[in-house]
Design a protein around this motif. Structure first.
Motif, short mmCIF file in Angstrom:
data_model
loop_
_atom_site.label_atom_id
_atom_site.label_comp_id
_atom_site.label_asym_id
_atom_site.label_seq_id
_atom_site.Cartn_x
_atom_site.Cartn_y
_atom_site.Cartn_z
N THR A 1 0.82 -1.21 0.00
CA THR A 1 0.00 0.00 0.00
C THR A 1 0.85 1.26 0.00
N GLN A 2 0.56 2.16 -0.92
CA GLN A 2 1.22 3.47 -0.96
C GLN A 2 0.34 4.57 -0.40
N ILE A 3 -0.97 4.39 -0.52
CA ILE A 3 -1.92 5.42 -0.10
C ILE A 3 -2.88 4.78 0.89
N LEU A 4 -3.00 5.38 2.06
CA LEU A 4 -3.89 4.86 3.10
C LEU A 4 -4.86 5.96 3.52
N ILE A 5 -6.14 5.61 3.51
CA ILE A 5 -7.19 6.53 3.96
C ILE A 5 -7.78 5.99 5.25
N LEU A 6 -7.77 6.81 6.28
CA LEU A 6 -8.32 6.44 7.58
C LEU A 6 -9.53 7.32 7.88
N ASP A 7 -10.64 6.69 8.21
CA ASP A 7 -11.87 7.42 8.52
C ASP A 7 -12.23 7.17 9.98
N GLU A 8 -11.90 8.11 10.85
CA GLU A 8 -12.12 8.00 12.30
C GLU A 8 -11.62 6.64 12.81
N PRO A 9 -10.37 6.27 12.56
CA PRO A 9 -9.91 4.90 12.84
C PRO A 9 -9.84 4.54 14.31
N THR A 10 -9.67 5.54 15.19
CA THR A 10 -9.51 5.22 16.62
C THR A 10 -10.76 5.55 17.43
#
Length: 289
Positions: free
Chosen positions: A153-162
């Motif tokens: 993976t080069q691009i990671l999108i996190l949506d309210e991960p924690t």
């Protein structure tokens, strides 16, 4: 260095919806090159999830999006070879064990390195024979991140991960995340309303309100463009005439958020502090668009 993520004049409208109700996008543009971490900020309904879904190819949009050179809808299979997404809800198959999930991922993803995932999981309390349904939310997030880190993976999108995780899990999550980010030419996008928690990670920020960008800048430029003045209330009239962005009253003093252009006009009126992103975020959310 070319951009890994390019978003140009992207809009999304839902028929029959009033734009003031949020969950729409209006003319959003930005580019991200390797080494950039974008904070995608805004309250619920600001348009964060709508923008992320467009980038993932999950719905139609107006404008242009390119992720590692691929268009999200027509070239989604190619795009997803270098992009991963972790949301605030569990998307892992509950009926599988941890070992079964790793074996399945190894079989379907050519870039997955099982040994790397195993090494990461040995640093946690996650056991291979445990069913995913029996894991706590924090463990599920750790497992998901371990799988992401073990791919190319080069691009990671996190949506309210924690969201909903305790401090220990949050600390472990961000530690592993930063190890992944600095181990190559990566781009990271973090969507959140927990501004203080992610501020130290960011290189850039995009703040949305009702689907519009109300601020888009680098973290470096924030301290150059704004400051906080803690001044006696005796100076309130003079400071109010400078059109401060926001104010917070204390005991006999007020903290004013001001543009750097006003610095010379308030010299000697009080103590000057560096502005935090959280201060700016709250001020912009209070303002009318």
């Amino acid at each position: 260095m070319s951009a890994l993520v390019s978003v140009k004049h992207v809009s999304k409208q839902y028929s029959g919806r009033d734009i003031t109700q949020g969950d729409v996008l209006t003319d959003i543009s930005f580019e991200l090159k390797p080494g950039q971490v974008l904070g995608l900020l805004g309250h619920n309904g600001a348009g964060k999830s709508t923008l992320i879904k467009a980038m993932l190819g999950a719905h139609q949009y107006q404008g242009q999006i390119s992720v590692n050179g691929y268009e999200p809808i027509t070239q989604r299979d190619k795009m997803m070879e270098s992009l991963s997404y972790i949301s605030d809800v569990n998307v892992l198959p509950e009926w599988m064990t941890v070992a079964q999930l790793l074996a399945y991922t190894e079989g379907v993803h050519p870039g997955f390195k099982r040994s790397k995932a195993d090494a990461l999981l040995t640093q946690t309390d996650i056991k291979p024979r445990t069913r995913i349904s029996a894991l706590s939310k924090g463990m599920k997030v750790q497992l998901h991140l371990a799988i992401v880190i073990a791919t190319n993976t080069q691009i990671l999108i996190l949506d309210e991960p924690t969201l909903g995780l305790d401090l220990v899990y949050r600390d472990t999550f961000y530690r592993h995340l930063l190890e992944w980010f600095h181990d190559g030419e990566r781009v990271l996008i973090i969507a959140s309303h927990e501004v203080a928690e992610i501020e130290h990670l960011l290189t850039d920020v995009l703040i949305l309100k009702h689907g519009r960008a109300v601020m888009q800048t680098s973290m470096e430029s924030i301290s150059e463009a704004y400051f906080i003045l803690d001044a006696s209330d005796d100076f309130s009239g003079q400071i109010e005439a400078l059109n401060p962005i926001s104010s917070q009253k204390g005991l006999g003093t007020t903290k004013w958020l001001l543009s750097r252009d006003c610095a010379y006009q308030v010299e000697g009126m009080g103590m000057v502090y560096k502005v935090r992103l959280a201060d700016l975020f709250l001020a912009l959310q209070r303002e009318a668009v």
